[in-house]
Scaffold this motif. Structure first.
Motif, PDB file in Angstrom:
ATOM      1  N   MET A 139      18.978  20.908 -42.073  1.00 28.07           N
ATOM      2  CA  MET A 139      18.546  19.645 -41.559  1.00 28.07           C
ATOM      3  C   MET A 139      17.101  19.429 -41.995  1.00 28.07           C
ATOM      4  SD  MET A 139      18.999  18.457 -37.776  1.00 28.07           S
ATOM      5  CE  MET A 139      17.870  17.489 -36.946  1.00 28.07           C
ATOM      6  N   ALA A 140      16.848  18.251 -42.537  1.00 26.64           N
ATOM      7  CA  ALA A 140      15.514  17.933 -43.058  1.00 26.64           C
ATOM      8  C   ALA A 140      14.587  17.583 -41.898  1.00 26.64           C
ATOM      9  CB  ALA A 140      15.608  16.785 -44.043  1.00 26.64           C
ATOM     10  N   ARG A 141      13.333  17.887 -42.099  1.00 25.87           N
ATOM     11  CA  ARG A 141      12.334  17.528 -41.086  1.00 25.87           C
ATOM     12  C   ARG A 141      12.093  16.031 -41.132  1.00 25.87           C
ATOM     13  NH1 ARG A 141       9.160  21.680 -38.806  1.00 25.87           N
ATOM     14  NH2 ARG A 141       7.492  20.203 -38.385  1.00 25.87           N
ATOM     15  N   ARG A 142      11.982  15.429 -39.950  1.00 25.58           N
ATOM     16  CA  ARG A 142      11.714  13.995 -39.891  1.00 25.58           C
ATOM     17  C   ARG A 142      10.224  13.769 -39.681  1.00 25.58           C
ATOM     18  NH1 ARG A 142      15.843  11.331 -35.778  1.00 25.58           N
ATOM     19  NH2 ARG A 142      14.416  12.350 -34.369  1.00 25.58           N
ATOM     20  N   SER A 143       9.741  12.677 -40.232  1.00 26.60           N
ATOM     21  CA  SER A 143       8.317  12.355 -40.075  1.00 26.60           C
ATOM     22  C   SER A 143       8.069  11.806 -38.664  1.00 26.60           C
ATOM     23  CB  SER A 143       7.883  11.335 -41.125  1.00 26.60           C
ATOM     24  OG  SER A 143       8.497  10.096 -40.850  1.00 26.60           O
ATOM     25  N   LEU A 144       6.788  11.721 -38.314  1.00 21.60           N
ATOM     26  CA  LEU A 144       6.407  11.182 -37.007  1.00 21.60           C
ATOM     27  C   LEU A 144       6.874   9.742 -36.871  1.00 21.60           C
ATOM     28  CD1 LEU A 144       4.886  11.432 -34.329  1.00 21.60           C
ATOM     29  CD2 LEU A 144       2.823  10.744 -35.535  1.00 21.60           C
ATOM     30  N   ALA A 145       6.745   8.950 -37.940  1.00 20.36           N
ATOM     31  CA  ALA A 145       7.174   7.559 -37.893  1.00 20.36           C
ATOM     32  C   ALA A 145       8.667   7.463 -37.641  1.00 20.36           C
ATOM     33  CB  ALA A 145       6.810   6.855 -39.200  1.00 20.36           C
ATOM     34  N   ASP A 146       9.469   8.373 -38.279  1.00 17.45           N
ATOM     35  CA  ASP A 146      10.914   8.358 -38.060  1.00 17.45           C
ATOM     36  C   ASP A 146      11.257   8.719 -36.619  1.00 17.45           C
ATOM     37  OD1 ASP A 146      11.410   7.625 -40.655  1.00 17.45           O
ATOM     38  OD2 ASP A 146      11.637   9.705 -41.354  1.00 17.45           O
ATOM     39  N   ARG A 147      10.532   9.673 -36.060  1.00 20.96           N
ATOM     40  CA  ARG A 147      10.803  10.065 -34.667  1.00 20.96           C
ATOM     41  C   ARG A 147      10.422   8.948 -33.702  1.00 20.96           C
ATOM     42  NH1 ARG A 147       8.124  15.902 -34.572  1.00 20.96           N
ATOM     43  NH2 ARG A 147       6.574  14.640 -35.590  1.00 20.96           N
ATOM     44  N   LEU A 148       9.294   8.260 -33.949  1.00 21.60           N
ATOM     45  CA  LEU A 148       8.900   7.142 -33.087  1.00 21.60           C
ATOM     46  C   LEU A 148       9.928   6.025 -33.153  1.00 21.60           C
ATOM     47  CD1 LEU A 148       5.053   6.878 -33.613  1.00 21.60           C
ATOM     48  CD2 LEU A 148       6.241   7.445 -31.520  1.00 21.60           C
ATOM     49  N   GLN A 149      10.372   5.704 -34.377  1.00 23.16           N
ATOM     50  CA  GLN A 149      11.355   4.643 -34.537  1.00 23.16           C
ATOM     51  C   GLN A 149      12.645   4.993 -33.812  1.00 23.16           C
ATOM     52  OE1 GLN A 149      10.689   1.709 -35.877  1.00 23.16           O
ATOM     53  NE2 GLN A 149      12.733   1.013 -35.290  1.00 23.16           N
ATOM     54  N   ALA A 150      13.058   6.236 -33.879  1.00 28.31           N
ATOM     55  CA  ALA A 150      14.268   6.663 -33.176  1.00 28.31           C
ATOM     56  C   ALA A 150      14.089   6.513 -31.668  1.00 28.31           C
ATOM     57  CB  ALA A 150      14.600   8.108 -33.542  1.00 28.31           C
ATOM     58  N   GLY A 151      12.870   6.770 -31.177  1.00 28.12           N
ATOM     59  CA  GLY A 151      12.610   6.598 -29.747  1.00 28.12           C
ATOM     60  C   GLY A 151      12.696   5.147 -29.327  1.00 28.12           C
ATOM     61  N   PHE A 152      12.230   4.251 -30.204  1.00 28.91           N
ATOM     62  CA  PHE A 152      12.312   2.824 -29.886  1.00 28.91           C
ATOM     63  C   PHE A 152      13.756   2.332 -29.891  1.00 28.91           C
ATOM     64  CE2 PHE A 152       7.868   2.502 -31.751  1.00 28.91           C
ATOM     65  CZ  PHE A 152       7.265   2.504 -30.502  1.00 28.91           C
ATOM     66  N   GLU A 153      14.579   2.912 -30.722  1.00 26.41           N
ATOM     67  CA  GLU A 153      15.963   2.471 -30.850  1.00 26.41           C
ATOM     68  C   GLU A 153      16.898   3.165 -29.878  1.00 26.41           C
ATOM     69  OE1 GLU A 153      16.740   3.189 -34.956  1.00 26.41           O
ATOM     70  OE2 GLU A 153      15.578   1.447 -35.606  1.00 26.41           O
ATOM     71  N   MET A 154      16.376   4.019 -28.996  1.00 26.41           N
ATOM     72  CA  MET A 154      17.213   4.734 -28.045  1.00 26.41           C
ATOM     73  C   MET A 154      17.955   3.775 -27.133  1.00 26.41           C
ATOM     74  SD  MET A 154      15.358   8.128 -26.558  1.00 26.41           S
ATOM     75  CE  MET A 154      15.546   7.551 -24.945  1.00 26.41           C
ATOM     76  N   VAL A 155      19.091   4.162 -26.715  1.00 27.00           N
ATOM     77  CA  VAL A 155      19.872   3.381 -25.764  1.00 27.00           C
ATOM     78  C   VAL A 155      19.300   3.678 -24.379  1.00 27.00           C
ATOM     79  CG1 VAL A 155      22.182   3.044 -24.815  1.00 27.00           C
ATOM     80  CG2 VAL A 155      21.866   3.545 -27.252  1.00 27.00           C
ATOM     81  N   PRO A 156      19.080   2.649 -23.553  1.00 27.20           N
ATOM     82  CA  PRO A 156      18.547   2.890 -22.211  1.00 27.20           C
ATOM     83  C   PRO A 156      19.456   3.811 -21.408  1.00 27.20           C
ATOM     84  CG  PRO A 156      18.664   0.536 -22.693  1.00 27.20           C
ATOM     85  CD  PRO A 156      19.310   1.251 -23.827  1.00 27.20           C
ATOM     86  N   LEU A 157      18.899   4.441 -20.368  1.00 20.37           N
ATOM     87  CA  LEU A 157      19.656   5.393 -19.571  1.00 20.37           C
ATOM     88  C   LEU A 157      20.853   4.755 -18.888  1.00 20.37           C
ATOM     89  CD1 LEU A 157      16.732   7.365 -17.938  1.00 20.37           C
ATOM     90  CD2 LEU A 157      18.188   8.087 -19.818  1.00 20.37           C
TER      91      LEU A 157
END
Length: 169
Positions: free
Chosen positions: A1-19
């Motif tokens: 598994m490739a390491r993700r950049s900080l920008a990719d991790r932030l974007q994934a957090g923004f796109e998360m489905v609410p609880l």
């Protein structure tokens, strides 16, 4: 598994489905009608008009207080020297919410109109104002240092100092 950049991790957090798995549109529709987009038009209009009225009232209050403060400061800084003969004098105590405010001396003159000796303005404290008010005698001509101008609402010109004519200090 490739390491993700900080920008990719932030974007994934923004796109998360609410609880609770609701979309933003579903969440907005679940809010009570008095909030925002789901409010009836007359409710939003009434809220807007009320807000504008409240802001206008607060703004006018501040403008009125500022104008009164500036005008009062100008009133106390306007200085004149006059020679006046005392025709009549009277005094009364003034009271406010905090209790006794001081004694005000109303002085009628034959040449200068109605004047007043009061503490709290023009550089006189309460004791100096009372001493000055008691020292003025009917029928005597005085050289007076007077503050204020004629025509200020409910204010007579204020006597700051007075000495009998011909007396030097």
């Amino acid at each position: 598994m490739a390491r993700r950049s900080l920008a990719d991790r932030l974007q994934a957090g923004f796109e998360m489905v609410p609880l609770d798995k609701r979309t933003p549109e579903q969440f907005a529709k679940s809010l009570p009608a008095r909030y925002g987009a789901n409010a009836k038009p007359w409710v939003r209009r009434t809220s807007f008009i009320t807000m504008i009225f409240a802001l206008t009232a607060v703004g006018l209050t501040f403008v009125g207080l500022a104008v009164d403060a500036v005008a009062s400061n100008i009133w106390w800084q306007t200085r004149a020297e006059m020679v006046c003969v005392i025709a009549d004098d009277s005094h009364h105590d003034t009271y406010g919410r905090s209790g006794y405010l001081g004694t005000v001396y109303d002085i009628d003159t034959t040449t200068c109109g109605q004047l007043q000796v009061t503490g709290g303005g023009g550089g006189l404290d309460e004791q100096e104002a009372e001493a000055l008010g008691r020292s003025l005698h009917v029928g005597t001509a005085y050289e007076m240092d007077v503050r204020g101008w004629i025509g200020w609402p409910d204010e007579r010109r204020a006597i700051v100092s007075a000495r009998p004519t011909g007396v030097t200090q």
